[in-house]
Enzyme design. Structure first.
Site, mmCIF file in Angstrom:
data_model
loop_
_atom_site.group_PDB
_atom_site.id
_atom_site.type_symbol
_atom_site.label_atom_id
_atom_site.label_comp_id
_atom_site.label_asym_id
_atom_site.label_seq_id
_atom_site.Cartn_x
_atom_site.Cartn_y
_atom_site.Cartn_z
ATOM 1 N N LYS A 489 0.802 -1.238 0.000
ATOM 2 C CA LYS A 489 0.000 0.000 0.000
ATOM 3 C C LYS A 489 0.832 1.283 0.000
ATOM 4 O O LYS A 489 0.358 2.337 0.415
ATOM 5 C CB LYS A 489 -0.980 0.051 1.197
ATOM 6 C CG LYS A 489 -1.885 -1.126 1.367
ATOM 7 C CD LYS A 489 -2.492 -1.669 0.125
ATOM 8 C CE LYS A 489 -3.530 -0.873 -0.591
ATOM 9 N NZ LYS A 489 -3.978 -1.578 -1.839
ATOM 10 N N THR A 490 2.049 1.185 -0.464
ATOM 11 C CA THR A 490 2.882 2.396 -0.479
ATOM 12 C C THR A 490 3.095 2.915 -1.901
ATOM 13 O O THR A 490 3.819 3.881 -2.106
ATOM 14 C CB THR A 490 4.265 2.097 0.135
ATOM 15 O OG1 THR A 490 4.845 1.002 -0.593
ATOM 16 C CG2 THR A 490 4.182 1.768 1.602
ATOM 17 N N SER A 587 -5.026 2.676 4.325
ATOM 18 C CA SER A 587 -5.190 2.156 2.964
ATOM 19 C C SER A 587 -5.365 0.637 3.005
ATOM 20 O O SER A 587 -6.202 0.075 2.298
ATOM 21 C CB SER A 587 -3.968 2.540 2.121
ATOM 22 O OG SER A 587 -3.979 1.859 0.901
ATOM 23 N N LYS A 708 -6.281 0.515 -7.146
ATOM 24 C CA LYS A 708 -5.177 1.401 -6.722
ATOM 25 C C LYS A 708 -5.666 2.837 -6.864
ATOM 26 O O LYS A 708 -6.103 3.232 -7.954
ATOM 27 C CB LYS A 708 -3.923 1.207 -7.598
ATOM 28 C CG LYS A 708 -3.522 -0.226 -7.800
ATOM 29 C CD LYS A 708 -2.963 -0.896 -6.546
ATOM 30 C CE LYS A 708 -3.079 -2.411 -6.734
ATOM 31 N NZ LYS A 708 -2.675 -3.181 -5.589
ATOM 32 N N ARG A 710 -7.920 4.129 -4.454
ATOM 33 C CA ARG A 710 -9.339 3.982 -4.083
ATOM 34 C C ARG A 710 -9.871 5.265 -3.480
ATOM 35 O O ARG A 710 -9.119 6.062 -2.915
ATOM 36 C CB ARG A 710 -9.491 2.874 -3.033
ATOM 37 C CG ARG A 710 -9.352 1.504 -3.580
ATOM 38 C CD ARG A 710 -9.952 0.480 -2.608
ATOM 39 N NE ARG A 710 -9.842 -0.835 -3.218
ATOM 40 C CZ ARG A 710 -8.802 -1.638 -3.034
ATOM 41 N NH1 ARG A 710 -7.804 -1.268 -2.263
ATOM 42 N NH2 ARG A 710 -8.764 -2.800 -3.640
HETATM 43 N N1 LIG Z 1 0.318 6.395 -10.017
HETATM 44 C C1 LIG Z 1 -0.426 5.789 -9.116
HETATM 45 N N2 LIG Z 1 -1.591 5.228 -9.432
HETATM 46 C C2 LIG Z 1 -2.350 4.621 -8.507
HETATM 47 N N3 LIG Z 1 -2.017 4.524 -7.201
HETATM 48 C C3 LIG Z 1 -0.870 5.076 -6.828
HETATM 49 C C4 LIG Z 1 -0.034 5.724 -7.742
HETATM 50 N N4 LIG Z 1 1.029 6.198 -7.072
HETATM 51 C C5 LIG Z 1 0.867 5.848 -5.789
HETATM 52 N N5 LIG Z 1 -0.285 5.182 -5.638
HETATM 53 C C6 LIG Z 1 -0.768 4.635 -4.346
HETATM 54 O O1 LIG Z 1 -0.512 3.252 -4.342
HETATM 55 C C7 LIG Z 1 -1.371 2.697 -3.370
HETATM 56 C C8 LIG Z 1 -1.437 1.216 -3.574
HETATM 57 O O2 LIG Z 1 -0.164 0.735 -3.162
HETATM 58 P P1 LIG Z 1 0.401 -0.626 -3.639
HETATM 59 O O3 LIG Z 1 0.371 -0.710 -5.113
HETATM 60 O O4 LIG Z 1 1.711 -0.787 -2.983
HETATM 61 O O5 LIG Z 1 -0.687 -1.613 -3.031
HETATM 62 S S1 LIG Z 1 -0.549 -3.209 -2.929
HETATM 63 O O6 LIG Z 1 0.193 -3.487 -1.754
HETATM 64 O O7 LIG Z 1 0.077 -3.693 -4.148
HETATM 65 O O8 LIG Z 1 -1.963 -3.659 -2.804
HETATM 66 C C9 LIG Z 1 -2.673 3.391 -3.589
HETATM 67 O O9 LIG Z 1 -3.324 3.412 -2.338
HETATM 68 P P2 LIG Z 1 -4.878 3.751 -2.182
HETATM 69 O O10 LIG Z 1 -4.966 5.218 -2.566
HETATM 70 O O11 LIG Z 1 -5.205 3.518 -0.759
HETATM 71 O O12 LIG Z 1 -5.640 2.864 -3.104
HETATM 72 C C10 LIG Z 1 -2.266 4.769 -4.095
HETATM 73 O O13 LIG Z 1 -2.457 5.771 -3.150
#
Ligand SMILES: Nc1ncnc2c1ncn2[C@@H]1O[C@H](COP(=O)(O)OS(=O)(=O)O)[C@@H](OP(=O)(O)O)[C@H]1O
Length: 754
Positions: A489-490, A587, A708, A710
């Site tokens: 989630k980072t 998250s 991603k 959300r």
């Molecule tokens: N470019 C781009 N597009 C979409 N999302 C982005 C991006 N950069 C960072 N993020 C942030 O990534 C969060 C999801 O993290 P991860 O991909 O590490 O999640 S996971 O562990 O693989 O499930 C996701 O968390 P949430 O906002 O809670 O959905 C995003 O805040």
């Protein structure tokens, strides 16, 4: 065990004594301790009934009849000695037996001998001066102070551990001084494989007489080692391939088939790593038919591979064929983790086959005659008389030795070796020697060493022997050069996607089981082995210019992961992303709700993060998954225990989100990736998504899916406060760590610490 430097360690832990024996490598350091420390140690030893072992150091200046400061004991130093014997009435002896005389010079010319002036002392070992002008009286070279004077028992050695007998006495000393608390078992298991019983060139094989000698030797050994049986491996293709009298030897072996243990090999002694599973099965099947037609038992569950090939590094088809054709449950190898040093050899269990470490006995296919033993017969004899082979048996609870047909023909080198060493062990030790069948031996081994059950896969390319026994179509270039380790989630998916856009970077194939991540190093997948792992990467055609990588965001907080990654990918670079830990936790909670996790749906975020240790298990589990990965400093420090900081980079996930181009540029530099890829042209902020996305066409972008980025309500104040309190100490540690590693402190971290 603790090795102490300048100051004394804490001797007790919550008023429990921590040490069962105190050892002074240099006894003079004990004598020279300041009064305070000396009183402390003495008091400890008296109170906890712990004794001291000390070794006398050597000095250029010779002392003759000098009194040892504070003790009714006189020393004479720098002696050259010979012909050592033990005092059978000394109570220290346990593993060691007063076996007679170790004839000849003792190692070194700087021995100290002791003359006591008190009944408290009992000699443990004596030797005679080598120089004839000294009176030929025996001198005491190790002595036990029974504590009659000050209530403390001390065992003093006048020579060091270079003398093999002292190694045994030292073990006994530790046991005695700890009142038995630090004692090793006296049981020793020995198994001798004759591998391969029909394979040797003409002239180096066994005749019928040699076989009779083998049987007679086996009977004599059974008197000394209950259950002793030679364990014969066979490749049927070579049966009766020697001179006529050697063919009679082969027949004689089969006439006595029930006197030995047997295990199947390859029909033609081929190296398994060169064969497919089908070919292996055919080889094994042929050998099995040979066994059936000659009444050789086929149910031992044991096998070994020619040249260790296929056992480690693992060639999965060998394990498959072994299981299918022979129902193999146990094998042995010298290669895990490496051939040398032998004392580090370990066992492991892979797919229910126990791999036991095998020891080296110095008998190889080319060592055929006693008198032509490499570097001379005395090398073999000293290995038997207290040297390497003797010590291998004494210090390994379980020893599996491999020998060859050629060691049993001609002058029967192996029979001489084993009978001699066993007699020597019997003479100088009280060990209970035993031989049991391989399956039982395997069970015993892992009962003794439960920590070794799980393998640690090393890098086959780190050892030239391992490359030689690794299938040709495998290459270390098919292993990743860097890992994105998380935490979850980072922004790890965004980073993975951006990296995969780079023309020189190749990402792992997605896993059908774990959504997109391979998750090799952290869970059960690890036990599928590295062949399984490598299937997630393409075979690079022009390997040096391609950067393979893998992203599994759960690696970050996995306890065992850094150790495993270090073993397989010691040079890998590691990429960590961090965002405000509370935001990450939130998250994750919403991620779980989106995946209809019943616990996340049942409890509010506040209830989850404030759940106590008495809460229901699912709630505690969810709390841990929310909170633990955010203890960033703790996890990063664990990685830094295994990797230098130059191999690890920490990315601020907020920067990745707001300014991915700069982050990707920096990352390319950290990874030394060429050619440089200009992300400015390939990433664009997408207003609808609210994130940077991949540019597909002039006016079109491709963003990450709905999972991603959300949309969920903002965190409320009490939740934010609870998280801030929880992470306070972890964030302080993170700030310190980042400063130490010369990273700028992220703005959010400074805010959190306000
Ligand atoms: N470019 C781009 N597009 C979409 N999302 C982005 C991006 N950069 C960072 N993020 C942030 O990534 C969060 C999801 O993290 P991860 O991909 O590490 O999640 S996971 O562990 O693989 O499930 C996701 O968390 P949430 O906002 O809670 O959905 C995003 O805040």
């Amino acid at each position: 065990m603790e090795v102490v430097g300048k100051s004394l360690p804490l001797l007790t832990n919550l008023s429990v004594g921590k040490y069962g024996t105190i050892v002074f490598e240099n006894f003079e350091r004990y004598l020279q301790l300041d009064q305070w420390n000396k009183d402390l140690i003495d008091k400890y030893m008296k109170y906890y009934s712990v004794g001291l072992i000390g070794f006398m150091p050597s000095h250029e200046e010779t002392q003759v009849g000098a009194k040892l400061h504070g003790f009714p004991l006189y020393v004479h130093t720098n002696m050259a000695l010979e012909n050592a014997t033990l005092n059978k009435d000394n109570p220290v002896l346990r593993l060691t037996r007063a076996g007679g005389t170790v004839s000849g010079s003792l190692p070194g010319t700087d021995w100290t001998v002791f003359t006591p002036d008190s009944e408290s002392y009992v000699p443990l070992e004596w030797a005679y001066p080598s120089i004839t002008h000294y009176a030929q009286e025996k001198l005491c070279t190790a002595i036990l102070d029974q504590g009659a004077i000050d209530g403390i028992q001390r065992l003093l050695f006048g020579g060091n551990l270079e003398f093999w007998l002292h190694r045994l006495l030292f073990l006994d000393g530790i046991s005695y001084m700890s009142m038995g608390r630090l004692s090793v078992s006296l049981d020793r298991y020995i198994l001798v494989d004759i591998d391969d019983i029909f394979v040797a060139p003409k002239g180096n094989r066994m005749t019928a007489d040699d076989v009779m000698a083998l049987l007679e030797s086996q009977e004599r050994l059974q008197e000394l080692v209950p259950g002793w049986k030679f364990n014969l491996g066979f490749s049927g293709k070579y049966y009766r391939k020697g001179y006529p009298e050697e063919a009679m030897g082969d027949e004689k072996l089969l006439e006595n088939v029930d006197k030995f243990w047997w295990f199947g090999h390859m029909w033609s002694h081929t190296q398994p790593h060169k064969l497919t599973q089908k070919e292996l099965e055919i080889q094994m099947q042929l050998n099995k038919q040979f066994a059936w037609s000659h009444n050789i038992p086929t149910d031992s569950g044991y096998s070994v591979a020619p040249h260790h090939s296929g056992v480690y590094p693992v060639h999965e088809p060998l394990y498959d064929a072994w299981k299918k054709v022979w129902n193999i449950r146990v094998t042995s190898s010298e290669e895990y983790p490496h051939l040398y040093p032998a004392r580090l050899r370990r066992g492991f269990i892979h797919r229910n086959i126990m791999v036991l470490p095998r020891q080296t006995c110095g008998l190889f296919t080319h060592t055929i005659f006693i008198d032509k033993y490499p570097s001379g017969r005395q090398v073999l004899d000293s290995s038997i008389h207290g040297g390497e082979l003797f010590q291998t048996i004494v210090f390994n609870p379980i020893s599996i030795f491999m020998t060859h047909l050629s060691n049993y023909g001609n002058d029967r080198l192996a029979l001489y070796t084993f009978e001699s060493v066993i007699k020597y062990v019997k003479c100088w030790t009280n060990l209970n020697l035993r031989t049991i069948p391989p399956l039982q031996l395997g069970e015993k081994y892992f009962h003794l060493y439960p920590d070794e059950v799980d393998p640690i896969w090393g890098n086959p390319c780190a050892d030239h022997r391992h490359i030689e026994i690794w299938a040709r179509n495998k290459s270390c270039e098919q292993l990743p050069k860097f890992l994105v380790i998380g935490p979850q989630k980072t922004g790890t998916t965004a980073l993975y996607t951006f990296l995969a856009m780079h023309p020189a970077i190749v990402a792992n194939y997605p896993s059908p089981d774990t959504f997109e991540e391979v998750q090799f190093f952290n869970g059960k997948n690890y036990f599928k082995g590295i062949d399984w792992y490598m299937k997630f990467f393409p075979v690079p055609r022009n390997s040096s210019s391609k950067f393979l990588f893998e992203k599994s965001a759960t690696y970050f907080e996995g306890e065992v992961v850094p150790k495993r990654v270090k073993a397989l990918l010691p040079n890998a670079k590691l990429v960590v992303i961090i965002i405000p830990p509370g935001k990450r936790a939130y998250s994750w909670y919403h991620h779980m709700r989106a995946h209809h996790d019943v616990t996340a749906l049942q409890y509010t975020f506040y209830e989850v993060i404030t759940a106590g240790d008495k809460s229901p298990r699912p709630l505690r589990d969810l709390r841990n998954k929310c909170l633990n990965p955010g203890m960033y400093a703790k996890h990063i420090e664990r990685w830094l225990d295994f990797f230098p900081s130059s191999q690890l980079t920490i990315i601020d996930g907020e920067d990745l989100r707001n300014d991915p181009v700069t982050i990707m540029n920096d990352l390319q530099k950290f990874l030394y990736i060429e050619p440089f890829y200009n992300y400015t042209e390939h990433l664009r902020y997408d207003k609808r998504k609210g994130f940077f996305c991949q540019v597909i066409e002039e006016d079109k972008t491709k963003c990450l899916g709905r999972g991603k980025g959300r949309i969920y309500p903002p965190m409320n104040e009490s939740e934010a406060k609870a998280l801030k309190d929880f992470y306070q100490s972890y964030n302080v540690a993170l700030e310190k760590l980042m400063t130490r590693l010369e990273y700028p402190v992220p703005a959010w971290l400074e805010d959190d610490l306000q």
